[in-house]
Motif scaffolding. Structure first.
Motif, PDB file in Angstrom:
ATOM      1  N   LEU A  16      14.457   3.415 -36.205  1.00  0.00           N
ATOM      2  CA  LEU A  16      14.092   3.054 -34.886  1.00  0.00           C
ATOM      3  C   LEU A  16      14.418   1.557 -34.545  1.00  0.00           C
ATOM      4  N   GLY A  17      14.570   0.514 -35.522  1.00  0.00           N
ATOM      5  CA  GLY A  17      15.156  -0.667 -35.335  1.00  0.00           C
ATOM      6  C   GLY A  17      16.531  -0.707 -34.913  1.00  0.00           C
ATOM      7  N   ILE A  18      17.464   0.053 -35.333  1.00  0.00           N
ATOM      8  CA  ILE A  18      18.849   0.361 -34.909  1.00  0.00           C
ATOM      9  C   ILE A  18      18.803   0.695 -33.558  1.00  0.00           C
ATOM     10  N   GLY A  19      17.843   1.670 -33.131  1.00  0.00           N
ATOM     11  CA  GLY A  19      17.925   2.278 -31.783  1.00  0.00           C
ATOM     12  C   GLY A  19      17.313   1.036 -30.713  1.00  0.00           C
ATOM     13  N   ILE A  20      16.355   0.256 -31.108  1.00  0.00           N
ATOM     14  CA  ILE A  20      15.923  -0.966 -30.333  1.00  0.00           C
ATOM     15  C   ILE A  20      17.203  -1.884 -30.130  1.00  0.00           C
ATOM     16  N   LEU A  21      17.917  -2.185 -31.169  1.00  0.00           N
ATOM     17  CA  LEU A  21      19.173  -3.103 -31.107  1.00  0.00           C
ATOM     18  C   LEU A  21      19.903  -2.540 -30.248  1.00  0.00           C
ATOM     19  N   TRP A  22      20.347  -1.345 -30.164  1.00  0.00           N
ATOM     20  CA  TRP A  22      21.308  -0.673 -29.345  1.00  0.00           C
ATOM     21  C   TRP A  22      20.871  -0.204 -27.999  1.00  0.00           C
ATOM     22  N   GLY A  23      19.721  -0.472 -27.716  1.00  0.00           N
ATOM     23  CA  GLY A  23      19.259   0.084 -26.409  1.00  0.00           C
ATOM     24  C   GLY A  23      18.840   1.383 -26.375  1.00  0.00           C
ATOM     25  N   HIS A  24      18.673   2.077 -27.314  1.00  0.00           N
ATOM     26  CA  HIS A  24      18.131   3.576 -27.172  1.00  0.00           C
ATOM     27  C   HIS A  24      17.166   3.828 -28.154  1.00  0.00           C
ATOM     28  N   PRO A  25      16.026   3.270 -27.787  1.00  0.00           N
ATOM     29  CA  PRO A  25      14.963   3.580 -28.937  1.00  0.00           C
ATOM     30  C   PRO A  25      14.312   4.929 -28.935  1.00  0.00           C
ATOM     31  N   VAL A  26      14.280   5.409 -27.717  1.00  0.00           N
ATOM     32  CA  VAL A  26      13.815   6.688 -27.577  1.00  0.00           C
ATOM     33  C   VAL A  26      14.740   7.767 -28.442  1.00  0.00           C
ATOM     34  N   TYR A  27      15.885   7.873 -28.112  1.00  0.00           N
ATOM     35  CA  TYR A  27      16.820   8.817 -28.904  1.00  0.00           C
ATOM     36  C   TYR A  27      16.803   8.647 -30.525  1.00  0.00           C
ATOM     37  N   LEU A  28      17.083   7.472 -30.596  1.00  0.00           N
ATOM     38  CA  LEU A  28      17.121   7.224 -32.336  1.00  0.00           C
ATOM     39  C   LEU A  28      15.546   7.252 -32.743  1.00  0.00           C
ATOM     40  N   GLY A  29      14.614   6.953 -31.983  1.00  0.00           N
ATOM     41  CA  GLY A  29      13.379   7.085 -32.583  1.00  0.00           C
ATOM     42  C   GLY A  29      13.121   8.607 -32.825  1.00  0.00           C
ATOM     43  N   ILE A  30      13.536   9.448 -32.065  1.00  0.00           N
ATOM     44  CA  ILE A  30      13.166  10.886 -32.218  1.00  0.00           C
ATOM     45  C   ILE A  30      14.198  11.455 -33.822  1.00  0.00           C
ATOM     46  N   LEU A  31      15.356  10.850 -33.570  1.00  0.00           N
ATOM     47  CA  LEU A  31      16.227  11.079 -34.809  1.00  0.00           C
ATOM     48  C   LEU A  31      15.535  10.608 -35.783  1.00  0.00           C
ATOM     49  N   GLY A  32      15.071   9.448 -35.984  1.00  0.00           N
ATOM     50  CA  GLY A  32      14.638   8.688 -37.000  1.00  0.00           C
ATOM     51  C   GLY A  32      13.311   9.410 -37.556  1.00  0.00           C
ATOM     52  N   PHE A  33      12.491  10.023 -36.687  1.00  0.00           N
ATOM     53  CA  PHE A  33      11.477  10.775 -37.185  1.00  0.00           C
ATOM     54  C   PHE A  33      11.792  12.157 -37.795  1.00  0.00           C
ATOM     55  N   LEU A  34      12.910  12.453 -37.385  1.00  0.00           N
ATOM     56  CA  LEU A  34      13.350  13.963 -38.147  1.00  0.00           C
ATOM     57  C   LEU A  34      14.069  13.552 -39.462  1.00  0.00           C
ATOM     58  N   VAL A  35      14.676  12.560 -39.523  1.00  0.00           N
ATOM     59  CA  VAL A  35      15.384  11.878 -40.873  1.00  0.00           C
ATOM     60  C   VAL A  35      14.259  11.586 -41.834  1.00  0.00           C
ATOM     61  N   ALA A  36      13.300  10.893 -41.217  1.00  0.00           N
ATOM     62  CA  ALA A  36      12.327  10.401 -42.092  1.00  0.00           C
ATOM     63  C   ALA A  36      11.507  11.709 -42.666  1.00  0.00           C
TER      64      ALA A  36
END
Length: 237
Positions: free
Chosen positions: A49-69
């Protein structure tokens, strides 16, 4: 179609119950398992999620982060639960047999090919690595059992490598949790058809314990299964 959906719905509660029982079993040995799983999930999700916020894509990477977690937590849970299962099985009669019986395809397992009055026992695994004799019991007594079994096998498979292991925690012994790795560590020296031929020879020779019941190997409460359930049909029983 409706019948399929009904069957799937009936299987889901069973899976959830199995996970719950496995967790309870593991927690009896590993009391911090719950905390570790939460920590793994939060750290994995937080990093992505932190990477997603830095890249400006918190939603997409947040969903990905949830699944990977979720996936990472499941993997950690499986490993810690398996470790807890080995801890509970250590030292119990039939524990080595349970591990060998759940090995992957390509290993033909025959339990209790030799046993004495004190219930020390030797199991046999035949694979492309040759023959592996795995002993459970008093380390001094099983040496005689292993030596006798080697002499017996030498009559029909003198040209095949034979390895022997004693399961235990003492010097020169193999801990139960390392047994599978130790068996598959031996180099592959035989072709597949040769494995079948060798096992058939040993079967024809006859096993001392063909008609005697032995412990199948203790499984911790909750029905925890070890990895590698896709074994080939057992021969030599």
């Amino acid at each position: 179609m409706a019948r399929k959906e009904k069957e799937q719905d009936s299987e889901n509660p069973g899976r959830l119950k199995q996970i719950g029982l496995t967790y309870k079993m593991a927690k009896r040995v590993d009391r911090w398992i719950g905390l570790w799983l939460i920590l793994v999930f939060l750290v994995t999700f937080g990093i992505i999620l932190g990477i997603g916020i830095l890249w400006g894509h918190p939603v997409y990477l947040g969903i990905l982060g949830f699944l990977v977690a979720l996936l990472t937590t499941a993997i950690v849970f499986g490993r810690r639960a398996e470790r807890a299962a080995f801890s509970q099985m250590e030292g119990q009669p039939g524990a080595a047999a349970a591990v060998l019986e759940n090995m992957k395809r390509g290993v033909v397992f025959t339990p209790a090919v030799a046993v004495n009055r004190q219930q020390d026992v030797v199991h046999r695994a035949v694979s492309r690595r040759g023959v592996v004799l795995v002993a459970e019991g008093n380390p001094n007594r099983v040496k005689g059992l292993i030596a006798a079994e080697k002499r017996r096998m030498n009559r029909v498979i003198s040209d095949v490598p034979v390895h022997d292991l004693v399961v235990g925690t003492g010097e020169g012994q193999v801990e139960l949790k390392h047994l599978r790795k130790r068996v598959i560590k031996y180099p592959k020296v035989l072709a597949g058809p040769r494995v079948t031929e060798i096992n058939d020879r040993l079967r024809a020779m006859g096993d001392l314990m063909n008609n005697m019941p032995i412990p199948k190997g203790p499984l911790p409460k909750g029905g925890m299964r070890l990895k590698g359930n896709n074994q080939a049909p057992r021969r030599g029983r």
